[in-house]
Design an enzyme around this catalytic site. Structure first.
Site, short mmCIF file in Angstrom:
data_model
loop_
_atom_site.label_atom_id
_atom_site.label_comp_id
_atom_site.label_asym_id
_atom_site.label_seq_id
_atom_site.Cartn_x
_atom_site.Cartn_y
_atom_site.Cartn_z
N HIS A 14 5.85 -6.41 7.87
CA HIS A 14 5.66 -7.81 8.25
C HIS A 14 6.02 -8.71 7.07
O HIS A 14 5.17 -9.45 6.56
CB HIS A 14 4.21 -8.05 8.67
CG HIS A 14 3.84 -7.40 9.95
ND1 HIS A 14 4.55 -7.58 11.11
CD2 HIS A 14 2.83 -6.55 10.27
CE1 HIS A 14 3.99 -6.89 12.09
NE2 HIS A 14 2.96 -6.24 11.59
N CYS A 34 -8.46 3.07 6.19
CA CYS A 34 -7.72 3.47 4.99
C CYS A 34 -8.51 3.08 3.74
O CYS A 34 -9.01 1.95 3.63
CB CYS A 34 -6.35 2.79 5.00
SG CYS A 34 -5.41 3.02 3.47
N GLU A 66 -0.15 -0.38 15.57
CA GLU A 66 -0.84 0.85 15.14
C GLU A 66 -1.76 1.37 16.23
O GLU A 66 -1.76 2.56 16.54
CB GLU A 66 -1.65 0.58 13.87
CG GLU A 66 -2.40 1.83 13.38
CD GLU A 66 -3.33 1.53 12.21
OE1 GLU A 66 -2.93 0.74 11.34
OE2 GLU A 66 -4.44 2.07 12.18
N HIS A 117 -2.07 -4.62 18.47
CA HIS A 117 -1.42 -4.21 17.23
C HIS A 117 -0.64 -2.91 17.44
O HIS A 117 -1.12 -2.00 18.13
CB HIS A 117 -2.48 -4.01 16.13
CG HIS A 117 -1.89 -3.92 14.76
ND1 HIS A 117 -1.36 -2.77 14.24
CD2 HIS A 117 -1.75 -4.88 13.79
CE1 HIS A 117 -0.92 -3.00 13.01
NE2 HIS A 117 -1.14 -4.27 12.72
N CYS A 144 0.86 -1.18 0.00
CA CYS A 144 0.00 0.00 0.00
C CYS A 144 0.90 1.24 0.00
O CYS A 144 2.12 1.14 0.17
CB CYS A 144 -0.92 0.00 1.23
SG CYS A 144 -0.05 0.26 2.78
N SER A 199 0.98 -10.18 10.02
CA SER A 199 0.37 -9.00 9.42
C SER A 199 -1.13 -8.97 9.68
O SER A 199 -1.86 -9.90 9.32
CB SER A 199 0.64 -8.99 7.91
OG SER A 199 -0.15 -8.00 7.27
N SER A 200 -1.61 -7.91 10.32
CA SER A 200 -3.02 -7.79 10.65
C SER A 200 -3.89 -7.75 9.40
O SER A 200 -4.90 -8.45 9.30
CB SER A 200 -3.26 -6.54 11.49
OG SER A 200 -4.62 -6.32 11.70
#
EC number: 1.17.7.4
Length: 656
Positions: free
Chosen positions: A41, A191, A125, A123, A13, A219-220
Site C-alpha cells: 500500500h 504478528c 488478508e 481486507h 516489516c 493500509s490497514s
C-alpha cells in the site's frame, strides 16, 4: 529546542520487505511478470514496480503464461489452484505469519471444526484466510459484531486473528465469545512486529506534542497507527509522502514523534526526517553558523527562506513546453510541471498564465537535485478545496463535483481538486444498479461526513434528490388536471399495470386502461424507459395518487359501433371466451358481442364448447346493438342459414 523522535520499528516489516525484494529480484528474469493486487500500500513503490514491468492484476482471466507474485497479504487456496491450471509460475510472497494462519485454518477445517476470523472482512488478508476454509468462516470485526453475529452451533470453533489487529480489541472479542458460550480453541496470530509497532506508537504518542504517521491511505496497519496516535495525541497528521507535510504547522519547542506503517519504505521516512530538519539547519547557517542561537531566532530567520510545505507568492518568468518558471525571490527559480499545474488535466498552463503574472504556489521540494525549487499549483487548489469543503460541511451547503471514477460501493467525485466519496446508498433516493451512468457527470451533493486527519470526505445526494422530488411533486399537483393529456416515462412495470414518471411523481396506468382490446400483461404494450402520452383520469392530492390511461376517449370504438355493425349485417369475428350461456366474439379490439347458445347452430347445443373453439374465426349476424351498455347480440346460425329469428334474438338479449 524542537525534538524529533522516530519509532524504532517504523517502516517495512519483515513480510512486506520479503515480498518487495522477491519482486525486484524477479524483474528482468521473469516475463511477463504479474502481481495479484498491489504488493504494497505505497504508491511510490507500486509506480516504480509498474515502470519496471510488474503488471497488477485482480483476476487470472485471460492469463495464459508468465509468473504470478503473491503479495504478503496472501490469497485463498482457489487462486493457487487456478494459477496451476493455467500453467502460471508462482512466486509466493505471502508473509510467513499469514501463511501460518492459512495452515491453521485449513487443518482445523479438515478436522470438522468451525472457523472464526477476527479482523476486517474487506481486507485482502482476511479474505485470503477465509479462502483456506472454503469461505465458510464467521468474520468478526468488532466487539459489537461478536455480540450480535449469528454463529451457527458447532461442537468446537478455531479462532484466528488478522496479523495487524489490535491485541486489546481481540481480547474484548474473545471475552464476548466466552460469555456467549462458544466452545473454541484460540490461536494467537497477531504478528509480533505489529504488536511491537503498536505498543511503541502508544508510548511515543503519549510523550510528544505532535505525531506524524507515514503510510498509505488504504493500509490497514497504518490506519490503526493513526487511531492509536489520535487517541493519545490530539495533533496527529497522516501523510503518504513528504508532499503531504505542511511544515508551517510545527512550532518552536515542539516534541515531534514519527512512526510509519509496514508498507512505508525507509527512504520515505528518511526524507520526512531530513526535510523537517532542513529548516533548522538552513537557519543556523544563515545566522553565521552560530549554534548558540535560540530556537525562536532560528524560527524567525527561517520565515524568510523556503521550506517544503510553504505556500508563497511568485512571479511567472516564462512558460516553456507547458512548464512554468516562477521567480520566488529565492536563490533559485521555481518550476511547476504540467502535471502539478492544475487538478483539471484539460487546463493548459500557457493559456492560463503569462510572464509577469503573480501566482500562489506550494513548495514541494526546495532542491530537486539540479538546484531548482519544485512547485505545485495543484496543491494550492487542493488546500483551498479542502477549506471550501469544510465550510460546506459546517454550513450544510451544496457543492458540485465531477464524477471521475466508479468504484466498489459508490462514486468518486472531484470538488476543487479534492476527491469526495459518494456511497451507492447516497447516490439517489432509490437503488441504482448501474452507477457507471454517472461517470463524467457534474453532480450536486452535500458533505455529510468529514475527517481532515484521515482525509475522509463523504458526500450524499439522497436528501437533495428527495427535496427535489418533493418540490416537483408539489408543482405537479398544483397544475395537473383531470382530462388533460401529458407526457411521461415508463419507470416500472407490474402484473397489474405500469407506473409512469410524470416529473417527480409516478402515476399508474391500470392494465384495463392500456388498450381498448384485451391484454394479459402490460409488457405486451409497454416497456420500461418508454416515453408515452397519457390521459389523466383521476388525481388524489391527499394520497398523492394519479390514475392514468392510454385510451383516448375520442377513439372509443363503441362510439362508431351502431353505424359500423348495423343490425342485420353479417360480419367476421374471433371467438375469445366461452360462458355456459354462449360465446363472446371479438369484432375488433374493445368490441365484443355475444352469440347466445341458442344462436350457435340450427340444432340443440348443450355446451358452446361442443360447436366452437377459442381463437376460431367465424361469421356472425348482428341482431342488436346497445352502445350505452356496450352490448351486441350476434347469431352464428343465422349467418350460416339466414331465417327469421327475432324472438330468439330477444331471448338472447334477455339472458345476457
Amino acid at each position: 529546542m524542537s525534538q524529533i523522535k522516530v519509532a524504532e520499528s517504523a517502516g517495512f516489516c519483515f513480510g512486506v520487505k520479503r515480498a518487495i525484494e522477491m519482486a525486484y529480484d524477479a524483474i528482468g528474469k521473469e516475463s511477463p511478470l504479474y502481481s495479484y493486487g498491489q504488493l504494497i500500500h505505497n504508491k511510490t513503490v507500486t509506480d516504480d514496480l509498474a515502470s519496471k514491468g510488474v503488471q497488477i492484476v485482480d483476476s487470472l482471466e485471460g492469463l495464459t503464461e508468465g509468473t504470478l507474485i503473491i503479495r504478503s497479504h496472501g490469497v485463498g487456496k482457489a487462486l493457487y489452484d487456478q494459477a496451476t491450471e493455467k500453467g502460471l509460475k508462482i512466486l509466493d510472497g505471502t508473509c510467513p505469519f499469514v501463511k501460518k494462519i492459512h495452515n491453521i485454518v485449513h487443518e482445523q477445517k479438515e478436522m470438522g471444526r468451525g472457523i472464526i476470523i477476527v479482523g476486517d472482512g474487506s481486507h485482502p488478508e482476511v479474505q485470503g484466510i477465509n479462502g483456506w476454509c472454503e469461505n465458510s468462516a464467521a468474520i468478526l470485526e468488532s466487539p459489537e459484531a461478536a455480540q450480535t453475529a449469528q454463529i451457527p452451533p458447532m461442537e468446537r470453533y478455531a479462532v484466528v486473528v488478522q496479523t495487524t489487529f489490535r491485541q486489546s480489541k481481540y481480547d474484548q472479542i474473545l471475552d464476548i465469545l466466552k460469555e456467549r458460550g462458544i466452545s473454541m480453541e484460540v490461536f494467537q496470530t497477531i504478528c509480533s512486529a505489529t504488536e511491537k509497532r503498536q505498543n511503541e506508537t502508544v508510548e511515543l504518542s503519549q510523550s510528544v506534542d505532535k505525531m506524524i504517521v507515514i503510510g498509505g491511505r488504504n493500509s490497514s496497519n497504518t490506519q490503526k497507527l493513526v487511531e492509536i496516535c489520535a487517541k493519545n495525541c490530539r495533533n496527529t497528521v497522516h501523510i503518504e509522502t513528504i508532499c503531504d507535510l505542511v511544515l508551517n504547522n510545527f512550532k518552536k519547542d515542539d516534541k515531534i514523534g514519527i512512526t510509519a506503517g509496514a508498507s512505508t519504505p525507509p527512504a520515505i521516512i528518511k526524507e520526512v526526517v531530513v526535510t523537517m530538519s532542513e529548516a533548522l539547519e538552513n537557519a543556523v547557517q544563515n545566522l553565521g553558523g552560530s549554534e548558540e542561537a535560540t530556537f525562536e531566532q532560528l524560527l524567525e530567520q527561517s520565515l524568510v527562506t523556503l521550506h517544503t510545505g510553504d505556500v508563497v507568492k511568485g512571479t511567472v518568468i516564462q512558460v516553456s513546453n507547458e512548464e512554468v518558471s516562477v521567480n520566488l525571490g529565492f536563490k533559485s527559480d521555481g518550476i511547476i510541471s504540467r502535471g502539478e499545474f492544475s487538478s483539471d488535466p484539460t487546463v493548459i498552463p500557457s493559456k492560463t498564465v503569462q510572464p509577469g503574472d503573480e501566482i500562489e504556489v506550494f513548495v514541494v521540494r526546495v532542491n530537486d537535485g539540479d538546484g531548482n525549487v519544485v512547485l505545485s499549483r495543484k496543491r494550492i487548489e487542493a488546500q483551498k478545496g479542502m477549506e471550501e469543503l469544510e465550510a460546506a460541511y459546517n454550513e450544510k451547503s451544496v457543492v458540485t463535483g465531477n464524477v471521475t471514477q466508479v468504484v466498489k460501493g459508490g462514486l468518486i467525485a472531484v470538488v476543487n481538486g479534492v476527491n469526495v466519496f459518494i456511497p451507492s446508498s447516497q447516490v439517489s433516493n432509490r437503488f441504482i444498479e448501474d452507477l457507471s451512468v454517472f461517470k463524467g457527470q457534474d453532480l450536486e451533493f452535500n458533505i455529510i461526513e468529514m475527517d481532515r486527519v484521515k482525509r475522509r470526505i463523504i458526500g450524499g445526494r439522497k436528501a437533495l434528490v428527495e427535496q427535489e422530488i418533493a418540490a416537483k411533486r408539489a408543482a405537479l399537483f398544483e397544475t395537473i388536471q383531470v382530462g388533460s393529456k401529458i407526457t411521461g416515462t415508463v419507470s416500472r412495470l407490474t402484473d397489474f399495470g405500469a407506473f409512469v414518471d410524470l416529473g417527480g411523481v409516478d402515476g399508474l396506468i391500470h392494465i384495463s386502461e392500456m388498450s381498448w382490446g384485451r391484454i394479459s400483461n402490460p409488457r405486451e404494450v409497454l416497456k420500461e424507459g418508454q416515453t408515452v402520452e397519457v390521459f389523466v383520469l383521476d388525481v388524489d392530492k391527499e394520497k398523492g395518487k394519479i390514475s392514468l390511461s392510454l385510451k383516448d376517449a375520442d377513439m372509443n370504438p363503441w362510439k362508431l359501433a351502431v353505424d359500423k355493425y348495423a343490425v342485420g349485417s353479417i360480419v367476421e369475428g374471433k371467438v375469445v371466451r366461452m360462458v355456459p350461456f354462449g360465446a363472446f366474439v371479438e369484432l375488433e379490439p374493445g368490441v365484443d358481442g355475444l352469440v347466445h347458445i341458442s344462436q350457435i347452430a340450427n340444432k340443440h347445443v348443450v355446451k358452446p364448447e361442443d360447436e366452437l373453439k377459442v381463437g376460431e374465426i367465424i361469421n356472425v349476424k348482428v341482431l342488436e346493438v346497445n352502445p350505452e351498455q356496450k352490448k351486441i347480440s350476434l347469431s352464428k346460425r343465422q349467418a350460416d342459414a339466414p331465417v327469421e329469428e327475432a324472438p330468439a334474438a330477444e331471448e338472447a338479449a334477455t339472458e345476457e
